[in-house]
Design a protein around this motif. Sequence first.
Motif, PDB file in Angstrom:
ATOM      1  N   GLU A  13       6.462 -10.946   5.239  1.00  0.00           N
ATOM      2  CA  GLU A  13       6.383 -12.365   4.895  1.00  0.00           C
ATOM      3  C   GLU A  13       6.094 -13.111   6.184  1.00  0.00           C
ATOM      4  OE1 GLU A  13       8.741 -15.594   2.254  1.00  0.00           O
ATOM      5  OE2 GLU A  13       9.956 -14.505   3.723  1.00  0.00           O
ATOM      6  N   CYS A  14       5.017 -13.873   6.178  1.00  0.00           N
ATOM      7  CA  CYS A  14       4.598 -14.630   7.356  1.00  0.00           C
ATOM      8  C   CYS A  14       5.301 -15.978   7.396  1.00  0.00           C
ATOM      9  CB  CYS A  14       3.089 -14.825   7.329  1.00  0.00           C
ATOM     10  SG  CYS A  14       2.172 -13.268   7.330  1.00  0.00           S
ATOM     11  N   ALA A  15       5.231 -16.636   8.549  1.00  0.00           N
ATOM     12  CA  ALA A  15       5.873 -17.940   8.724  1.00  0.00           C
ATOM     13  C   ALA A  15       5.357 -18.972   7.731  1.00  0.00           C
ATOM     14  CB  ALA A  15       5.674 -18.433  10.154  1.00  0.00           C
ATOM     15  N   ASP A  16       4.104 -18.820   7.277  1.00  0.00           N
ATOM     16  CA  ASP A  16       3.551 -19.761   6.302  1.00  0.00           C
ATOM     17  C   ASP A  16       3.859 -19.345   4.858  1.00  0.00           C
ATOM     18  OD1 ASP A  16       1.854 -17.610   5.857  1.00  0.00           O
ATOM     19  OD2 ASP A  16       0.008 -18.711   6.287  1.00  0.00           O
ATOM     20  N   LYS A  17       4.722 -18.351   4.697  1.00  0.00           N
ATOM     21  CA  LYS A  17       5.192 -17.826   3.398  1.00  0.00           C
ATOM     22  C   LYS A  17       4.160 -16.962   2.686  1.00  0.00           C
ATOM     23  CE  LYS A  17       9.186 -19.679   3.896  1.00  0.00           C
ATOM     24  NZ  LYS A  17      10.223 -18.838   4.456  1.00  0.00           N
ATOM     25  N   SER A  18       3.041 -16.671   3.327  1.00  0.00           N
ATOM     26  CA  SER A  18       2.084 -15.732   2.737  1.00  0.00           C
ATOM     27  C   SER A  18       2.595 -14.310   2.982  1.00  0.00           C
ATOM     28  CB  SER A  18       0.691 -15.921   3.349  1.00  0.00           C
ATOM     29  OG  SER A  18       0.690 -15.603   4.724  1.00  0.00           O
ATOM     30  N   TYR A  19       2.010 -13.361   2.265  1.00  0.00           N
ATOM     31  CA  TYR A  19       2.384 -11.960   2.425  1.00  0.00           C
ATOM     32  C   TYR A  19       1.235 -11.179   3.020  1.00  0.00           C
ATOM     33  CZ  TYR A  19       6.360 -12.983  -0.606  1.00  0.00           C
ATOM     34  OH  TYR A  19       7.503 -13.503  -1.140  1.00  0.00           O
ATOM     35  N   TYR A  20       1.589 -10.241   3.875  1.00  0.00           N
ATOM     36  CA  TYR A  20       0.622  -9.336   4.481  1.00  0.00           C
ATOM     37  C   TYR A  20       1.016  -7.916   4.103  1.00  0.00           C
ATOM     38  CZ  TYR A  20      -1.908  -6.588   7.895  1.00  0.00           C
ATOM     39  OH  TYR A  20      -2.723  -5.660   8.488  1.00  0.00           O
ATOM     40  N   VAL A  21       0.055  -7.126   3.618  1.00  0.00           N
ATOM     41  CA  VAL A  21       0.297  -5.734   3.235  1.00  0.00           C
ATOM     42  C   VAL A  21      -0.447  -4.843   4.214  1.00  0.00           C
ATOM     43  CG1 VAL A  21       0.088  -4.011   1.410  1.00  0.00           C
ATOM     44  CG2 VAL A  21       0.465  -6.409   0.806  1.00  0.00           C
ATOM     45  N   ARG A  47       0.423 -16.622  12.157  1.00  0.00           N
ATOM     46  CA  ARG A  47       1.427 -16.787  11.099  1.00  0.00           C
ATOM     47  C   ARG A  47       2.769 -16.175  11.499  1.00  0.00           C
ATOM     48  NH1 ARG A  47      -3.633 -16.095   8.866  1.00  0.00           N
ATOM     49  NH2 ARG A  47      -4.121 -17.502   7.148  1.00  0.00           N
ATOM     50  N   ARG A  48       3.002 -16.073  12.792  1.00  0.00           N
ATOM     51  CA  ARG A  48       4.243 -15.495  13.294  1.00  0.00           C
ATOM     52  C   ARG A  48       5.332 -16.544  13.330  1.00  0.00           C
ATOM     53  NH1 ARG A  48       2.614 -13.856  18.863  1.00  0.00           N
ATOM     54  NH2 ARG A  48       0.991 -15.379  18.554  1.00  0.00           N
ATOM     55  N   PRO A  49       6.589 -16.127  13.256  1.00  0.00           N
ATOM     56  CA  PRO A  49       7.051 -14.743  13.151  1.00  0.00           C
ATOM     57  C   PRO A  49       6.888 -14.196  11.734  1.00  0.00           C
ATOM     58  CG  PRO A  49       8.940 -16.195  13.080  1.00  0.00           C
ATOM     59  CD  PRO A  49       7.715 -17.066  13.314  1.00  0.00           C
ATOM     60  N   VAL A  50       6.898 -12.872  11.654  1.00  0.00           N
ATOM     61  CA  VAL A  50       6.826 -12.196  10.365  1.00  0.00           C
ATOM     62  C   VAL A  50       8.145 -11.468  10.116  1.00  0.00           C
ATOM     63  CG1 VAL A  50       4.325 -11.938  10.457  1.00  0.00           C
ATOM     64  CG2 VAL A  50       5.780 -10.093  11.323  1.00  0.00           C
ATOM     65  N   ILE A  51       8.451 -11.302   8.839  1.00  0.00           N
ATOM     66  CA  ILE A  51       9.687 -10.631   8.430  1.00  0.00           C
ATOM     67  C   ILE A  51       9.320  -9.488   7.498  1.00  0.00           C
ATOM     68  CG2 ILE A  51      11.870 -10.887   7.167  1.00  0.00           C
ATOM     69  CD1 ILE A  51      11.673 -13.916   7.858  1.00  0.00           C
ATOM     70  N   LEU A  52       9.883  -8.328   7.746  1.00  0.00           N
ATOM     71  CA  LEU A  52       9.663  -7.182   6.867  1.00  0.00           C
ATOM     72  C   LEU A  52      10.399  -7.411   5.548  1.00  0.00           C
ATOM     73  CD1 LEU A  52       8.489  -4.296   6.551  1.00  0.00           C
ATOM     74  CD2 LEU A  52      10.675  -3.456   7.455  1.00  0.00           C
ATOM     75  N   LYS A  53       9.645  -7.446   4.453  1.00  0.00           N
ATOM     76  CA  LYS A  53      10.238  -7.666   3.135  1.00  0.00           C
ATOM     77  C   LYS A  53      10.364  -6.375   2.330  1.00  0.00           C
ATOM     78  CE  LYS A  53      11.038 -11.238   1.566  1.00  0.00           C
ATOM     79  NZ  LYS A  53      12.244 -12.045   1.531  1.00  0.00           N
TER      80      LYS A  53
END
Length: 99
Positions: A13-21, A47-53
């Motif tokens: 989950e990126c800082a802008d609430k988008s998802y990266y796969v 889009r940092r920081p990112v969180i592992l979802k």
Amino acid sequence: MIRIHNYFVYILECADKSYYVGVTNDLETRLIQHNDGENDLAYTFTRRPVILKYYHRFDRIEDAIDFEKQVKGWSRKKKEALFEENWNEIIRLSNYKNK
């Protein structure tokens, strides 16, 4: 002799609430690379920081890549159901377009 490897499909989950796969063979290092912004052309760079979802381990890279491609095509709601491993919701959402 069959060699067992570790490959991971992961969702950030990126800082802008988008998802990266993505897919990697070293999940911990890859997460650090995303957050450190090692590649200024990467989707996550701005889009940092990112969180592992979510992550799932595979023995074969081919299986990991197939799953990554599949999940990239999923809706936001379907990815969020995956975070909770809610297979009934994933199936339900699979039966509806644009859900």
